[in-house]
Write a protein that holds these residues in place. Structure first.
Motif, PDB file in Angstrom:
ATOM      1  N   TYR A  74      22.857  69.003   5.520  1.00  0.00           N
ATOM      2  CA  TYR A  74      22.119  68.004   6.288  1.00  0.00           C
ATOM      3  C   TYR A  74      22.725  66.635   6.018  1.00  0.00           C
ATOM      4  O   TYR A  74      23.474  66.449   5.037  1.00  0.00           O
ATOM      5  CB  TYR A  74      20.631  68.011   5.930  1.00  0.00           C
ATOM      6  N   GLU A  80      25.916  58.442  17.014  1.00  0.00           N
ATOM      7  CA  GLU A  80      25.278  59.751  16.981  1.00  0.00           C
ATOM      8  C   GLU A  80      24.565  59.931  15.654  1.00  0.00           C
ATOM      9  O   GLU A  80      25.078  59.532  14.603  1.00  0.00           O
ATOM     10  CB  GLU A  80      26.320  60.848  17.190  1.00  0.00           C
ATOM     11  N   GLY A 108      21.647  62.696  13.563  1.00  0.00           N
ATOM     12  CA  GLY A 108      20.826  63.898  13.581  1.00  0.00           C
ATOM     13  C   GLY A 108      20.999  64.689  12.309  1.00  0.00           C
ATOM     14  O   GLY A 108      21.461  64.177  11.289  1.00  0.00           O
ATOM     15  N   ARG A 109      20.658  65.940  12.380  1.00  0.00           N
ATOM     16  CA  ARG A 109      20.653  66.776  11.178  1.00  0.00           C
ATOM     17  C   ARG A 109      22.053  67.003  10.627  1.00  0.00           C
ATOM     18  O   ARG A 109      22.253  67.071   9.410  1.00  0.00           O
ATOM     19  CB  ARG A 109      20.002  68.120  11.486  1.00  0.00           C
ATOM     20  N   GLN A 125      21.710  69.954  16.831  1.00  0.00           N
ATOM     21  CA  GLN A 125      21.432  68.522  16.955  1.00  0.00           C
ATOM     22  C   GLN A 125      21.652  68.056  18.387  1.00  0.00           C
ATOM     23  O   GLN A 125      22.625  68.423  19.032  1.00  0.00           O
ATOM     24  CB  GLN A 125      22.345  67.739  16.011  1.00  0.00           C
ATOM     25  N   SER A 129      22.382  64.747  20.490  1.00  0.00           N
ATOM     26  CA  SER A 129      22.742  63.341  20.624  1.00  0.00           C
ATOM     27  C   SER A 129      23.230  63.133  22.046  1.00  0.00           C
ATOM     28  O   SER A 129      24.005  63.944  22.559  1.00  0.00           O
ATOM     29  CB  SER A 129      23.824  62.940  19.618  1.00  0.00           C
ATOM     30  N   SER A 178      26.276  71.771  15.897  1.00  0.00           N
ATOM     31  CA  SER A 178      25.737  72.766  14.992  1.00  0.00           C
ATOM     32  C   SER A 178      26.816  73.154  13.984  1.00  0.00           C
ATOM     33  O   SER A 178      27.953  72.673  14.055  1.00  0.00           O
ATOM     34  CB  SER A 178      25.238  73.995  15.750  1.00  0.00           C
ATOM     35  N   GLN A 234      17.986  61.934  19.623  1.00  0.00           N
ATOM     36  CA  GLN A 234      18.554  60.602  19.423  1.00  0.00           C
ATOM     37  C   GLN A 234      19.268  60.187  20.702  1.00  0.00           C
ATOM     38  O   GLN A 234      20.112  60.910  21.223  1.00  0.00           O
ATOM     39  CB  GLN A 234      19.543  60.608  18.261  1.00  0.00           C
ATOM     40  N   ASP A 246      14.975  56.971  19.421  1.00  0.00           N
ATOM     41  CA  ASP A 246      14.650  58.371  19.684  1.00  0.00           C
ATOM     42  C   ASP A 246      13.825  58.469  20.964  1.00  0.00           C
ATOM     43  O   ASP A 246      12.948  57.627  21.213  1.00  0.00           O
ATOM     44  CB  ASP A 246      13.861  58.971  18.525  1.00  0.00           C
ATOM     45  N   TYR A 252      15.063  65.565  11.564  1.00  0.00           N
ATOM     46  CA  TYR A 252      14.759  66.292  12.792  1.00  0.00           C
ATOM     47  C   TYR A 252      14.529  67.765  12.440  1.00  0.00           C
ATOM     48  O   TYR A 252      15.469  68.555  12.352  1.00  0.00           O
ATOM     49  CB  TYR A 252      15.908  66.154  13.788  1.00  0.00           C
ATOM     50  N   GLN A 293      13.743  70.093  17.432  1.00  0.00           N
ATOM     51  CA  GLN A 293      13.984  69.224  18.579  1.00  0.00           C
ATOM     52  C   GLN A 293      13.570  69.893  19.886  1.00  0.00           C
ATOM     53  O   GLN A 293      13.883  69.403  20.953  1.00  0.00           O
ATOM     54  CB  GLN A 293      15.458  68.802  18.599  1.00  0.00           C
TER      55      GLN A 293
END
Length: 715
Positions: free
Chosen positions: A41, A128, A130-131, A318, A320, A342, A373, A386, A459, A462
């Motif tokens: 992460y 960007e 995210g996770r 994720q 974006s 991913s 995002q 977001d 996140y 999602q």
């Protein structure tokens, strides 16, 4: 570190030429065998908030970095071994990164005998987030020589962070021709040094010169010829282009845009994706499913990985995206684009086959829920924003965790499936914005607002059924810690959001104003409504005319008794002279626990007269009037539901007949809010498990036995 630099010599976007079909003798594995681990992460945040010193932090399950983006200095860097998982890590203090060893970054440009060193950066952007991936840059990078002279060039610095990899890129665009020029990058962390250089030569005017380097990564990371990724469109059976990006560290899968741009029917892109690892050691496979220029349904779509039978495998993807673009000014990373990231961890000599699915508009027959995002490059400010949506026909609710736009944290709230904005009868499009709200509103004794800082975002889900995202930070003065959890469910009736908040008082805190939650924010409440009402499961307690403005409290100490206290803001007055439906708003208190001033207290509300260009009013959840100071150990734990309701049955064109019939009898009154509050106060019995939460229902399994759940009630 040094071994990783060779990756950058492969050339940006080198195509993968090892088809999966040619990789033989590999063991097929399931998605569960190649899922990312608990340390996979990433987080990125401003250590002191957007209003403080510009120290940007990055933290993953493996390393951390802190950088002063104004001075263009790396402050700290180091590996991390003892950090918790994704959800718990969202609440870690700045010290997890600011306590790491010192590190340095030197970027220099040689022009003949002159040496220019990177001295400052003007404008940090978030691209960007995210996770899995944090991608940011700094524009306006300035280079100076020892005499203070400035290099006649425009500089840009970019970082791309994965859970196990960190790469940097520097772009230099000369304003005029530069003779005998070269650039270099040197990153020092402990005993290790990473370098990157451009070959010497003449730089033509306006031609961007680029250097890059992998600052951190797994030992022996394979090149693109050692890990193979192939993709096929399941509709046309055509091969889909895949190429390796050595700066980003991902395999880019170009998702084709074949579906017509319809948002009123379910649509699904489907790709077969094969990943193969012929090497003798496990390998990380980083994936970027990309759509560029044309992205149907971009306001609300959900990518996911499924198995070959169509079942979601649970590996996060994720989201974006960006749809912003300015006609008069072209910018790098402007929209429209979608990047769905991913990560897989393939065992040695193995291969996996998955399906990448991209859902638009609906999941099944119900409008899907998404939370993503949204990049603001091409719009402005360019920090974290977001956007959540039900369906794919506009925003449903937005969040600004750092309040970068100077308004509030809850923004751009819109009703679902009603007549479109600036339209008399438009459907499947954006609806009118009926205002925002806010979480912790804390003004200290001197009246200074203490914004939340150190805001991290996790996140957890999602979409497409129920989103789940955590925002965690502390007040700028360090006195109150906040964890905020927001969810949007898929729905075919109304736009609703579940908001949970937990505030912990860390130090004695006196305040001049304090609200735990606002429906209608101080700086985001730009329309009027005629009446307010409150009640609970027993019915209406009181209805009164809405006060207009004044920047003062019109009422305080409003008691909230009962199992489901609720508030209605109705008889809304349209702010759209060109047409389109408007909406009423409601707030339902689903659960509440609080200790303030050392004693347990029930929920209390107040009505404040806002003036955000339009005099109006709001509803706030506040301390009781007699509480003027918070003590260490005090806390507030609340769960509220925000409901956005059509005013009239004719405004709503969706399929939910129950809603339509109720609006025919209760239009533009407090009754629709009470209907939502009481109608979803479910009665639930559980055998073989434990009821964790009544609404939306969450059940924990006691063990592996069958669990029986009996639900009574509901709309």
């Amino acid at each position: 570190f040094v071994a990783l630099v060779c990756i950058c010599c492969l050339g940006l976007g080198a195509p993968i030429r090892v088809p999966g079909a040619e990789v033989t003798g590999l063991k097929p594995v399931s998605a569960g065998e190649c899922a990312p681990d608990l340390r996979d992460y990433t987080f990125m945040w401003w250590a002191h908030g957007w209003r403080g010193a510009k120290v940007r932090c990055y933290q993953t399950g493996r390393y951390g970095l802190a950088m002063d983006t104004a001075a263009m200095r790396v402050l700290r860097f180091g590996t991390l071994d003892q950090v918790p998982g994704y959800e718990a890590a969202a609440s870690l203090p700045n010290d997890v990164v600011l306590g790491l060893p010192e590190a340095s970054l030197e970027i220099t440009v040689h022009v003949g005998a002159k040496v220019y060193r990177c001295a400052s950066g003007a404008y940090p952007r978030l691209i960007e987030s995210g996770r899995f991936v944090q991608r940011s840059d700094v524009e306006g990078v300035v280079f100076k020589d020892e005499q203070g002279g400035t290099l006649a060039a425009e500089g840009r610095f970019e970082l791309v962070a994965w859970p196990d990899r960190l790469a940097a890129q520097v772009d230099i665009k000369p304003h005029g021709a530069l003779r005998q020029a070269r650039a270099s990058l040197r990153f020092r962390a402990g005993a290790s040094t990473v370098t990157g250089e451009s070959p010497p030569g003449d730089w033509p005017q306006g031609q961007i010169q680029t250097i890059d380097a992998v600052l951190f990564g797994p030992p022996g990371e394979p090149g693109p010829g050692e890990v193979a990724v192939t993709a096929q469109d399941l509709t046309t059976k055509a091969a889909v282009p895949v190429r390796y990006d050595p700066v980003g560290g991902w395999f880019r899968v170009a998702v084709p845009s074949l579906l017509p741009e319809r948002t009123d029917v379910p649509q699904l892109d489907r790709l077969r994706v094969c990943a193969a690892n012929p090497s003798a050691s496990p390998q990380a496979v980083r994936l970027c499913f990309a759509k560029e220029d044309a992205v149907p349904g971009i306001t609300g779509l959900v990518p996911m990985l499924r198995d070959t039978d169509g079942f979601p495998v649970g590996i996060p993807v994720q989201i974006s995206k960006n749809w912003h673009r300015q006609a008069e000014r072209r910018q790098r990373y402007e929209g429209p684009w979608l990047h769905a990231f991913s990560m897989l961890r393939l065992p040695a000599r193995s291969q996996v086959e998955l399906e990448f699915s991209l859902a638009y508009g609906f999941w099944g027959k119900v409008p899907l829920a998404s939370h993503a995002q949204l990049c603001l490059v091409g719009w402005g400010v360019d920090q974290l924003w977001d956007q959540a949506a039900i369906g794919s026909w506009g925003e449903s609710i937005c969040y600004d965790p750092d309040v970068n736009l100077q308004r509030s944290m809850i923004d751009d709230v819109r009703p679902l499936m009603v007549r479109a904005m600036r339209s008399k009868d438009g459907k499947w499009s954006w609806t009118n914005n009926v205002g925002g709200g806010d979480f912790l509103v804390y003004h200290d004794e001197q009246g200074t607002k203490q914004f939340l800082s150190r805001m991290r975002t996790a996140y957890l889900s999602q979409g497409p059924n129920l989103t789940d995202v955590i925002y965690s930070g502390t007040s700028a003065d360090g006195r109150i810690a906040a964890t905020l959890r927001v969810s949007t469910p898929r729905s075919d009736d109304i736009n609703r959001a579940y908001h949970r908040f937990r505030y912990d008082v860390l130090r004695p805190t006196k305040f001049s104003r304090l609200a735990f939650y606002q429906l209608g924010a101080d700086r985001y409440n730009d329309h009027q409504f005629g009446k307010l009402a409150c009640g609970n499961e027993l019915g209406l307690t009181e209805e009164w005319p809405a006060p207009q403005g004044g920047l003062r409290y019109h009422r305080v100490g409003i008691a909230c008794p009962g199992e489901v206290p609720w508030f209605s803001l109705h008889e809304a007055k349209s702010g759209d002279p060109e047409g389109g439906a408007w909406a009423n708003r409601g707030l339902v208190i689903r659960s509440w626990k609080a200790r303030l001033g050392g004693r347990d207290v029930p929920p209390t509300a107040a009505c404040y007269g806002t003036d955000d260009g339009v005099p109006s009013a709001n509803i706030e959840l506040t301390p009781p009037p007699e509480v003027r100071e918070l003590l260490p150990g005090d806390y507030i734990e609340g769960f509220v539901e925000l409901v956005i309701l059509p005013q009239f049955a004719d405004d709503y064109y969706g399929p939910n007949e129950n809603l339509r019939q109720s609006l025919g009898k209760q239009a533009n009154t407090w009754q629709p809010v009470m209907r939502q509050a009481v109608g979803t106060h479910l009665r639930i019995a559980v055998d073989g498990g434990c009821l964790v939460q009544r609404y939306p229902p969450v059940v924990a399994l006691a063990d592996a036995r069958d669990v029986e759940v009996r639900i009574t009630g509901g709309l």
